[in-house]
Design a protein around this motif. Sequence first.
Motif, PDB file in Angstrom:
ATOM      1  N   ARG A 205      -6.777  -5.497  -5.451  1.00 40.66           N
ATOM      2  CA  ARG A 205      -7.646  -6.101  -6.459  1.00 40.66           C
ATOM      3  C   ARG A 205      -6.492  -6.492  -7.783  1.00 40.66           C
ATOM      4  O   ARG A 205      -6.942  -7.459  -8.364  1.00 40.66           O
ATOM      5  CB  ARG A 205      -8.333  -4.728  -7.223  1.00 40.66           C
ATOM      6  CG  ARG A 205      -9.474  -4.512  -6.379  1.00 40.66           C
ATOM      7  CD  ARG A 205     -10.146  -3.303  -6.913  1.00 40.66           C
ATOM      8  NE  ARG A 205     -11.438  -2.893  -6.202  1.00 40.66           N
ATOM      9  CZ  ARG A 205     -11.331  -2.002  -5.507  1.00 40.66           C
ATOM     10  NH1 ARG A 205     -10.464  -1.099  -5.682  1.00 40.66           N
ATOM     11  NH2 ARG A 205     -12.215  -1.528  -4.718  1.00 40.66           N
TER      12      ARG A 205
ATOM     13  N   LYS B  37      -9.086  -0.923   5.686  1.00 40.84           N
ATOM     14  CA  LYS B  37      -9.611  -1.872   4.916  1.00 40.84           C
ATOM     15  C   LYS B  37      -9.926  -1.669   3.555  1.00 40.84           C
ATOM     16  O   LYS B  37      -9.763  -2.262   2.585  1.00 40.84           O
ATOM     17  CB  LYS B  37     -10.744  -2.869   5.693  1.00 40.84           C
ATOM     18  CG  LYS B  37     -11.525  -3.857   4.932  1.00 40.84           C
ATOM     19  CD  LYS B  37     -12.811  -4.504   5.921  1.00 40.84           C
ATOM     20  CE  LYS B  37     -13.280  -5.548   5.065  1.00 40.84           C
ATOM     21  NZ  LYS B  37     -14.528  -6.014   5.542  1.00 40.84           N
ATOM     22  N   ARG B  38     -10.482  -0.404   3.295  1.00 42.77           N
ATOM     23  CA  ARG B  38     -10.637   0.184   2.098  1.00 42.77           C
ATOM     24  C   ARG B  38      -9.284   0.518   1.257  1.00 42.77           C
ATOM     25  O   ARG B  38      -9.232   0.022  -0.092  1.00 42.77           O
ATOM     26  CB  ARG B  38     -11.488   1.359   1.995  1.00 42.77           C
ATOM     27  CG  ARG B  38     -11.857   2.005   0.789  1.00 42.77           C
ATOM     28  CD  ARG B  38     -12.309   3.486   1.018  1.00 42.77           C
ATOM     29  NE  ARG B  38     -10.956   4.314   1.554  1.00 42.77           N
ATOM     30  CZ  ARG B  38     -10.293   4.684   0.831  1.00 42.77           C
ATOM     31  NH1 ARG B  38     -10.286   4.604  -0.728  1.00 42.77           N
ATOM     32  NH2 ARG B  38      -9.369   5.669   1.115  1.00 42.77           N
ATOM     33  N   ILE B  39      -8.542   0.790   1.772  1.00 45.84           N
ATOM     34  CA  ILE B  39      -7.147   1.096   1.397  1.00 45.84           C
ATOM     35  C   ILE B  39      -6.514  -0.479   0.847  1.00 45.84           C
ATOM     36  O   ILE B  39      -6.075  -0.361  -0.246  1.00 45.84           O
ATOM     37  CB  ILE B  39      -6.081   1.623   2.401  1.00 45.84           C
ATOM     38  CG1 ILE B  39      -6.761   3.219   2.268  1.00 45.84           C
ATOM     39  CG2 ILE B  39      -4.695   1.702   1.566  1.00 45.84           C
ATOM     40  CD1 ILE B  39      -6.007   4.007   3.616  1.00 45.84           C
TER      41      ILE B  39
ATOM     42  N   ALA C 219      -8.040  -3.115   0.133  1.00 48.28           N
ATOM     43  CA  ALA C 219      -8.900  -3.719  -0.987  1.00 48.28           C
ATOM     44  C   ALA C 219      -8.583  -3.165  -2.384  1.00 48.28           C
ATOM     45  O   ALA C 219      -8.444  -3.847  -3.049  1.00 48.28           O
ATOM     46  CB  ALA C 219     -10.489  -3.458  -0.625  1.00 48.28           C
ATOM     47  N   GLU C 220      -8.199  -1.656  -2.365  1.00 50.01           N
ATOM     48  CA  GLU C 220      -7.924  -1.106  -3.628  1.00 50.01           C
ATOM     49  C   GLU C 220      -6.405  -1.772  -4.205  1.00 50.01           C
ATOM     50  O   GLU C 220      -6.373  -1.921  -5.201  1.00 50.01           O
ATOM     51  CB  GLU C 220      -7.681   0.306  -3.410  1.00 50.01           C
ATOM     52  CG  GLU C 220      -8.805   1.107  -3.354  1.00 50.01           C
ATOM     53  CD  GLU C 220      -8.775   2.606  -3.195  1.00 50.01           C
ATOM     54  OE1 GLU C 220      -7.758   3.102  -3.862  1.00 50.01           O
ATOM     55  OE2 GLU C 220      -9.434   3.144  -2.581  1.00 50.01           O
TER      56      GLU C 220
ATOM     57  N   ALA D  61     -11.845   0.368   9.259  1.00 54.74           N
ATOM     58  CA  ALA D  61     -12.828   0.615   7.928  1.00 54.74           C
ATOM     59  C   ALA D  61     -12.145   1.124   6.790  1.00 54.74           C
ATOM     60  O   ALA D  61     -11.797   0.782   5.708  1.00 54.74           O
ATOM     61  CB  ALA D  61     -14.065   1.222   7.992  1.00 54.74           C
ATOM     62  N   GLU D  62     -11.117   2.132   7.351  1.00 53.28           N
ATOM     63  CA  GLU D  62     -10.556   2.857   6.378  1.00 53.28           C
ATOM     64  C   GLU D  62      -9.229   2.049   5.746  1.00 53.28           C
ATOM     65  O   GLU D  62      -8.895   2.197   4.412  1.00 53.28           O
ATOM     66  CB  GLU D  62      -9.900   4.469   6.728  1.00 53.28           C
ATOM     67  CG  GLU D  62      -9.019   5.187   6.040  1.00 53.28           C
ATOM     68  CD  GLU D  62      -9.808   5.564   4.735  1.00 53.28           C
ATOM     69  OE1 GLU D  62      -9.170   6.185   3.903  1.00 53.28           O
ATOM     70  OE2 GLU D  62     -11.264   5.424   4.668  1.00 53.28           O
TER      71      GLU D  62
ATOM     72  N   THR E 191       0.769  -1.208  -0.006  1.00 46.64           N
ATOM     73  CA  THR E 191       0.141   0.155  -0.054  1.00 46.64           C
ATOM     74  C   THR E 191       0.704   1.169  -0.032  1.00 46.64           C
ATOM     75  O   THR E 191       0.329   2.174  -0.649  1.00 46.64           O
ATOM     76  CB  THR E 191      -0.984   0.024   1.129  1.00 46.64           C
ATOM     77  OG1 THR E 191      -0.179  -0.027   2.354  1.00 46.64           O
ATOM     78  CG2 THR E 191      -1.822  -1.276   1.277  1.00 46.64           C
TER      79      THR E 191
END
Length: 504
Positions: free
Chosen positions: A313, A305-307, A309-310, A302-303, A95
């Motif tokens: 992919r 997790k969002r980062i 997930a991006e 949650a933040e 990340t």
Amino acid sequence: MKLNSRLSTSLAALALSLLLLPLLAEAACKEGDRLTLLHFNDFHGQLESYADPENNNDVGGIARLVTVIDAVRHEDPARPVLLLFAGDLLQGTVTSSLFLGIPDVALFERLGVDAAALGNHEFDYGQDVFRRLGLRARFPFLSANVETRPEPLPVRTHVFIAKPGGPRVAVLGLTTPELTTATHPKNIYGVSVEEPVSAARRLLPTLRNEADMVVALSHLGVADDRRLARELPEIEVIVGGHNHHVYAEPVKEGETAILQAGERGRWLGRLDLACKDGRMRRSGYRLLAVDGSVAEQPEMAAEVKRIAAEAERELTQKVGESSVELDARREVLRRGEGAFGNFLADLAREVTGADIALFNGGGFRASIPAGTVTLKHVYQAFPFRNELVLGTLTGAQIVEALKRSASLDPADNPGGFLQVSGLRYVIAGGELESASLTARPINPAERYKVVLPDFLAAGGDGYTMLKEMEQKVMSGRLISDIVIEAFRAGAPIAARVDGRILRK
């Protein structure tokens, strides 16, 4: 008589002012002032939790770290809390590499970081990337001994922090001189690094005059922290980083406390202080574990997790299998021969036809597990996007490089320690005892075809002799790419050690 009286009064005033000078030279805290200093270091983009290499337990993660920090802040809202980070925010995770540190800075702001030292990895994505991060950050990056020309960095030498009910604290930033060797040389164009003690000595009188206590926020490493404390004992506390050491108690050098709290948000250091006799005195210290017993703060989790997930992919696709773990731990690849080092060095020789391969241990940033290997594993292991370079070096130049590798103190886990292929070398007492090609002696006058990362070819990690490489060719092949190709070739990777590096 009137003149003598006036003169006597003036002399008395002068004498009183001279007596008061030592008292006026330093600010003094007020009885009742309190402060809790929280600190961590060497985060290296570790937003997510990770498996502890010693016991495989799930630890760390910025969503747990914020829970621990908030718990301290809420113990006593009247007690001021100072949160300091001792450098190396960037580099080391997918990340961080994919998003060039933007989420790292944003989430540090949510932690409420008051100041961060400039670490040697802050330039790994280039000066322009760091400038953008520094300008958008709502906390200051500090370094009193780093300067860039012609364009200055968004970095301060120091900052004064005064929170209600607490002392006025001067925080002085210091950066290891390894900044100029531990990142790619292209990233430090125009950068100069002053000797840290000299820079601190120059600023210290002003800091002492204007603050109740001085804290050095240091990314120097403990050896240089000790020297700083010996030469400038007026610094009460040194919040350190760079070595990734875990100190359950402060390291004492005279009356100065030196702190360091591991790496990657696994620990949070807590130092409690109270004013006594006009000085802030230590009243307690402990390390706070950031592990599975700590609940994740929901919004931060949650933040993250969002980062993640991006990033996931594109990174979850399988590239191959490894029959063994490729171990990248510092105590393995930065002290002696490692199977991962042998694998990469042998691979680079194979794909380029070189006689010799040299790789710095600091270029390996994460282990690759046995079993299924994904793109993510490879990019975590090699996040720097280093390119293979081919050229020729004389036997004498190769021996000089091995001498430098042998001279590095293994206790410091030096990133410059060389993993090799086509060579054997023996270290005894911190010196090169012998060196040879795999099957014959090294001829000092003969020229050998060598492959190495562009970082070393540019003189990184202090290997100036490697800059003298002739017939230099940029291969256009990234280290990560040849590793991915090797896994995709089909047969499981089975690396091992074979005695090519010996330490007596």
